[in-house]
Design an enzyme around this catalytic site. Structure first.
Site, PDB file in Angstrom:
ATOM      1  N   ARG A  75       0.827  -1.215   0.000  1.00  0.00           N
ATOM      2  CA  ARG A  75       0.000   0.000   0.000  1.00  0.00           C
ATOM      3  C   ARG A  75       0.857   1.260   0.000  1.00  0.00           C
ATOM      4  O   ARG A  75       0.377   2.336  -0.353  1.00  0.00           O
ATOM      5  CB  ARG A  75      -0.993  -0.040   1.166  1.00  0.00           C
ATOM      6  N   GLU A 112       4.715  -8.754  16.112  1.00  0.00           N
ATOM      7  CA  GLU A 112       4.178  -9.163  17.415  1.00  0.00           C
ATOM      8  C   GLU A 112       4.601 -10.606  17.716  1.00  0.00           C
ATOM      9  O   GLU A 112       5.035 -10.926  18.815  1.00  0.00           O
ATOM     10  CB  GLU A 112       2.655  -9.037  17.373  1.00  0.00           C
TER      11      GLU A 112
HETATM   12  P1  AMP Z   1       4.351  -1.474  11.657  1.00  0.00           P
HETATM   13  O1  AMP Z   1       5.596  -2.052  11.077  1.00  0.00           O
HETATM   14  O2  AMP Z   1       3.929  -2.119  12.932  1.00  0.00           O
HETATM   15  O3  AMP Z   1       4.428   0.034  11.759  1.00  0.00           O
HETATM   16  O4  AMP Z   1       3.161  -1.811  10.644  1.00  0.00           O
HETATM   17  C1  AMP Z   1       2.964  -1.046   9.499  1.00  0.00           C
HETATM   18  C2  AMP Z   1       2.711  -1.908   8.293  1.00  0.00           C
HETATM   19  O5  AMP Z   1       1.747  -2.922   8.561  1.00  0.00           O
HETATM   20  C3  AMP Z   1       2.139  -1.072   7.173  1.00  0.00           C
HETATM   21  O6  AMP Z   1       2.694  -1.525   5.937  1.00  0.00           O
HETATM   22  C4  AMP Z   1       0.648  -1.295   7.244  1.00  0.00           C
HETATM   23  O7  AMP Z   1       0.086  -1.359   5.965  1.00  0.00           O
HETATM   24  C5  AMP Z   1       0.477  -2.606   8.005  1.00  0.00           C
HETATM   25  N1  AMP Z   1      -0.464  -2.524   9.130  1.00  0.00           N
HETATM   26  C6  AMP Z   1      -0.165  -2.686  10.441  1.00  0.00           C
HETATM   27  N2  AMP Z   1      -1.244  -2.584  11.217  1.00  0.00           N
HETATM   28  C7  AMP Z   1      -2.279  -2.328  10.385  1.00  0.00           C
HETATM   29  C8  AMP Z   1      -3.690  -2.097  10.590  1.00  0.00           C
HETATM   30  N3  AMP Z   1      -4.248  -2.100  11.813  1.00  0.00           N
HETATM   31  N4  AMP Z   1      -4.459  -1.862   9.496  1.00  0.00           N
HETATM   32  C9  AMP Z   1      -3.906  -1.849   8.264  1.00  0.00           C
HETATM   33  N5  AMP Z   1      -2.597  -2.064   8.008  1.00  0.00           N
HETATM   34  C10 AMP Z   1      -1.784  -2.303   9.055  1.00  0.00           C
END
Ligand code: AMP
Length: 188
Positions: A75, A112
């Protein structure tokens, strides 16, 4: 008059933040129980919302004088590529392990449960490049930080990050520890 149409046009003539918030769909328990997935596909089907988002990103990015836009699969591509096109800049994809065809460097980051790995082509960034990292959503910051490390290993600097959505309660902004982070909609 069709009331659905009326409602839609009211939403679209509101300020950008309201517009995008109305267009982001919460999908509970996807992809796993307990996760509230922020589905941005309704934004993609609104040319007006997309125009406003890319304009807001461009306004933030321009003074930072970037030489390349990095988008994170998948995305981050749909917001990063139109931004790169708008600014006349190269677009660099960061992809999940095993998707890029040429020689790559990779970085691992914690999820996680377990880990994930992202890759970049080794010739995608040159020494001195000033990069903006783009993704749809900032959660814990693990993915965006891995993209930053890839850029830095190739001699570039990250001049900023742009996200449509920030999940503030996961403190990704702290994890990124960077002064220049734009998110258009924050959920706390
Ligand atoms: P992070 O690495 O934890 O910051 O997660 C960000 C990545 O995971 C991005 O590429 C987001 O598209 C996806 N992502 C994580 N949590 C969500 C969520 N609740 N809804 C949609 N996409 C998420």
């Amino acid at each position: 008059m069709d009331t659905t149409d009326t409602k839609k046009s009211e939403v679209l003539t509101d300020g950008m933040l309201l517009t995008a918030e109305q267009l982001i769909r919460d999908v509970p328990d996807f992809p796993r129980p307990g996760i509230m997935f922020k589905d941005i596909t309704p934004v993609l089907s609104s040319p007006k919302a997309m125009r406003e988002i890319i304009d807001r990103f461009a306004e933030f990015v321009l003074p930072r004088k970037p030489t390349a836009i990095v988008g994170i699969e998948s995305r981050g591509f749909v917001f990063g590529m139109p931004l790169a096109y708008e600014l006349g800049l190269p677009f660099v994809p960061v992809r999940k392990m095993g998707k890029l065809p040429y020689k790559t460097i990779h970085e691992e980051y914690d999820l996680e449960y377990g880990t994930n790995t992202v890759e970049m082509h080794e010739d995608a960034i040159s020494t001195g490049d000033r990069v903006i990292v783009v993704d749809d959503l900032l959660a814990t910051g693990g993915t965006a930080n891995a993209a930053k490390r890839l850029v830095e290993r190739l001699g570039g600097t990250v001049e900023g990050f742009t996200f449509l959505v920030e999940l503030g309660f996961l403190h990704g902004r702290l994890a990124l520890a960077h002064e220049d982070i734009l998110s258009l909609i924050t959920y706390n």
